[in-house]
Motif scaffolding. Structure first.
Motif, short mmCIF file in Angstrom:
data_model
loop_
_atom_site.label_atom_id
_atom_site.label_comp_id
_atom_site.label_asym_id
_atom_site.label_seq_id
_atom_site.Cartn_x
_atom_site.Cartn_y
_atom_site.Cartn_z
N GLY A 1 0.79 -1.23 0.00
CA GLY A 1 0.00 0.00 0.00
C GLY A 1 0.82 1.27 0.00
O GLY A 1 0.27 2.36 0.10
N ASP A 2 2.16 1.15 -0.08
CA ASP A 2 3.07 2.29 -0.15
C ASP A 2 3.05 3.12 1.14
O ASP A 2 3.31 4.32 1.11
N ALA A 3 2.77 2.48 2.28
CA ALA A 3 2.79 3.19 3.55
C ALA A 3 4.22 3.41 4.06
O ALA A 3 4.44 4.17 4.99
N LEU A 4 5.18 2.72 3.46
CA LEU A 4 6.59 2.92 3.77
C LEU A 4 7.39 2.63 2.51
O LEU A 4 6.89 1.99 1.58
N PRO A 5 8.65 3.09 2.43
CA PRO A 5 9.44 2.86 1.22
C PRO A 5 9.51 1.37 0.89
O PRO A 5 9.65 0.54 1.79
N PHE A 6 9.46 1.05 -0.39
CA PHE A 6 9.35 -0.36 -0.78
C PHE A 6 10.52 -1.19 -0.28
O PHE A 6 10.33 -2.30 0.23
N ASP A 7 11.74 -0.69 -0.43
CA ASP A 7 12.91 -1.49 -0.03
C ASP A 7 12.89 -1.77 1.47
O ASP A 7 13.22 -2.89 1.90
N GLU A 8 12.50 -0.79 2.26
CA GLU A 8 12.41 -1.01 3.71
C GLU A 8 11.31 -2.02 4.02
O GLU A 8 11.51 -2.94 4.83
N GLY A 9 10.18 -1.88 3.38
CA GLY A 9 9.07 -2.82 3.61
C GLY A 9 9.42 -4.22 3.18
O GLY A 9 9.05 -5.20 3.83
N TYR A 10 10.15 -4.32 2.07
CA TYR A 10 10.57 -5.63 1.58
C TYR A 10 11.45 -6.33 2.62
O TYR A 10 11.27 -7.53 2.90
N GLU A 11 12.39 -5.60 3.19
CA GLU A 11 13.29 -6.19 4.18
C GLU A 11 12.53 -6.59 5.43
O GLU A 11 12.78 -7.66 6.01
N ARG A 12 11.61 -5.75 5.90
CA ARG A 12 10.85 -6.07 7.12
C ARG A 12 9.95 -7.30 6.89
O ARG A 12 9.86 -8.18 7.74
N THR A 13 9.29 -7.33 5.75
CA THR A 13 8.41 -8.46 5.44
C THR A 13 9.22 -9.75 5.34
O THR A 13 8.83 -10.80 5.89
N SER A 14 10.34 -9.69 4.64
CA SER A 14 11.18 -10.87 4.47
C SER A 14 11.72 -11.37 5.81
O SER A 14 11.74 -12.58 6.07
N ALA A 15 12.13 -10.44 6.67
CA ALA A 15 12.70 -10.83 7.96
C ALA A 15 11.65 -11.52 8.83
O ALA A 15 11.91 -12.55 9.46
N ALA A 16 10.44 -10.95 8.87
CA ALA A 16 9.37 -11.56 9.68
C ALA A 16 8.97 -12.92 9.12
O ALA A 16 8.75 -13.88 9.87
N ALA A 17 8.90 -13.03 7.79
CA ALA A 17 8.54 -14.30 7.16
C ALA A 17 9.59 -15.36 7.45
O ALA A 17 9.28 -16.53 7.69
N MET A 18 10.85 -14.94 7.41
CA MET A 18 11.93 -15.88 7.68
C MET A 18 11.82 -16.47 9.08
O MET A 18 12.00 -17.68 9.29
N ARG A 19 11.51 -15.61 10.05
CA ARG A 19 11.37 -16.10 11.42
C ARG A 19 10.22 -17.10 11.51
O ARG A 19 10.32 -18.15 12.14
#
Length: 555
Positions: A291-309
């Motif tokens: 939804g573009d609520a935060l920069p894409f690269d930052e959101g990508y890293e946060r989503t990936s990190a949470a999914a990895m856990r």
């Protein structure tokens, strides 16, 4: 750490289960800088390596270690698994030839075609394998011997169906049969005309998927280790808040997404091994990124990190796989990359409605609206009481420029649940899309009453017609645009697009689209679905903008 995660995932794997290794591999690129055909999903942080003083010893140790690991993996891979055959049977469905009960032999082709179409739509949903007998000419005795059919096809799930006349229309009926117990579950009948065959196939496939896979969305934890009771409670509350994030709220009320993020964060701080809570954080960060609520690269890293856990703890967390599918497809602007991971999500949790909701968003970004509608319908059948999934299906119909279909969905939901604010908001928008402005204003007034906006209710009481509707919409849009102007820090380019158009500034809106495109904003793929642009949807300028942006690349 990667080896431990891999061993644990393989040791606890189920039929068609993805492994934690898929979630912990590094991203591989070819010489052009693009991801490989089968890209891994994230990178696991590595601990510093100890430097060996004797390279020969290190090499010898590495070979021995590798041999041991391969031997262990080989034993795990080939050991007998008593449940494997049962799991495979449970993941396959036999489509029986559809009965033509219309009394018109000339319509036999229709029965065959619909059964075949339903079989094709069901293939792969939740990792299910479909064995189709749609084109077979079986005897009556063969059709009735469910146990023999199940045994011959290696399946315990059979699909019976028929078409018959219903006045000037046709009606398709179906039921799912357990070949081992002969228990039969009837599917809702659907009426259709010759122009609605594809729609009937889509609805029937969604109903069947719901009948086969439906269960509570919040599943019990699959780890042998019990989850802390308070962490589990916070997880349940977090998903409730997240599922109601689109419900209209009074001004100043925290969003459902923010509330869900806080609840999931508290859950994992109490119990870091709560995989479902980590998956919830994946949903929150994924939706905010898309939804573009935060920069894409930052959101990508946060989503990936949470999914990895989540996936390292439990590799069958479908929500985590699906969120990764969506953001990776958007990162590399390639639908195929996302669909590979989406298949893992469906196989891991075929009864998780959120998986199919995320799949719908992915397909909508590729402008594959009929396939997106199919996914939305499956989600709705898996969780038929949540208005979120009704809204999702209706939103796809609006994206595809089928407002009449959206209207039917919203009216049906409000007839059963008159207090639902999300459906009321959708009804308002849909009536305006159909040019029924006085009805849209009346609906909007009900919407404002539910959120306690007295001033807006009073303004709507004296508004009428197209001019009155858009005058108030522009006034509300200017208020939101003014609030954006007072925001400190980053302002979402997509939010500026929405609110500039909503305020009635068409020229400024197209300037904002240009800036958002220059910033690489992925949300632009769904520009034609945004309610703030409904006023301009039928103009050549809007059509040119959508064509210029294009869709997520589908291979």
């Amino acid at each position: 750490a990667e080896t431990v995660a891999l061993l644990d995932a393989v040791r606890t794997r189920r039929e068609l289960s993805p492994t934690a290794a898929d979630a912990t591999s590094a991203v591989i690129h070819d010489s052009s800088g693009t991801p490989s055909a089968d890209p891994p999903v994230a990178t696991l942080p590595q601990k510093p390596m100890l430097v060996a003083t004797n390279r020969l010893d290190l090499k010898r140790f590495s070979w021995v270690t590798a041999a041991v690991i391969l031997a262990v993996l080989g034993w795990i891979a080939v050991r007998p698994e008593p449940e494997a055959a049962a799991s495979t049977a449970a993941r396959s469905l036999v489509v029986l030839p559809m009965l033509n009960q219309t009394g018109e032999p000339r319509l036999a082709y229709l029965a065959t075609g619909i059964a075949d179409g339903v079989a094709r739509r069901l293939e792969g949903i939740g990792g299910i394998k479909v064995r189709s007998g749609a084109r077979s000419d079986w005897s009556t005795a063969t059709r009735r011997d469910m146990r023999v059919i199940g045994r011959e096809f290696g399946s315990t799930i059979l699909l019976k169906s028929s078409i018959r006349r219903a006045g000037d229309s046709l009606e398709v009926r179906a039921s799912v049969v357990d070949a081992s117990t002969f228990e039969e579950r009837a599917i809702v009948a659907h009426r259709f005309t010759m122009t609605g065959i594809s729609d009937a196939e889509s609805r029937l496939a969604a109903e069947i998927a719901g009948a086969v896979f439906r269960r509570p969305m919040i599943a019990p934890q699959r780890s042998d280790r019990p989850i802390d009771a308070e962490s589990h409670r916070l997880t349940l509350e977090g998903f409730h808040q997240f599922d109601t994030r689109r419900q209209p709220r009074a001004p100043g009320t925290p969003s459902g997404s923010d509330s869900a993020r806080n609840l999931f964060s508290r859950a994992v701080s109490i119990d870091p091994m709560n995989a479902r809570a980590w998956a919830g954080l994946t949903s929150v960060w994924g939706s905010r990124t898309v939804g573009d609520a935060l920069p894409f690269d930052e959101g990508y890293e946060r989503t990936s990190a949470a999914a990895m856990r989540a996936l390292t703890i439990d590799s069958l967390q479908g929500t985590a796989w699906a969120s990764l599918a969506l953001i990776r497809a958007l990162k590399y602007r390639d639908l195929g990359i996302g669909m590979e991971l989406m298949r893992k999500a469906e196989a891991a949790e075929p009864s998780n409605a959120e998986v199919f909701l995320i799949k719908e968003t992915l397909l909508t970004s590729a402008h594959l609206f009929d396939q997106a509608r199919d996914a939305a319908r499956v989600a709705r059948r898996l969780d038929p009481l949540a208005s979120l999934y009704v809204d999702n299906e209706a939103a796809v119909e609006l994206c595809a420029d089928r407002p009449a279909a959206a209207l039917q969905l919203y009216e049906s939901e409000l007839a059963m649940n008159p207090s639902d604010g999300l459906s009321q908001k959708g009804l308002t928008r849909t009536l305006a899309r159909l040019g029924r402005y006085d009805e849209a204003i009346a609906s909007w007034r009900k919407e404002a009453a539910k959120t306690g906006e007295v001033e807006l209710q009073n303004a709507l009481a004296v508004a009428n017609g197209k001019e009155g509707y858009w005058t108030l919409k522009h006034a509300e849009g200017r208020k939101r645009l003014d609030r954006l102007a007072r925001v400190g820090g980053r302002v979402s380019p997509m939010a500026l697009v929405r609110e500039t158009f909503a305020s009635g500034d068409e020229d400024g809106g197209y300037v904002a689209i240009g800036k958002a495109a220059a910033a690489g904003t992925r949300s632009l793929y769904r520009l034609g679905c945004m309610s703030a642009l409904d006023e301009y949807r039928d103009t050549p300028r809007f059509a040119a903008a959508v064509a210029r942006i294009g869709a997520l690349r589908a291979r």
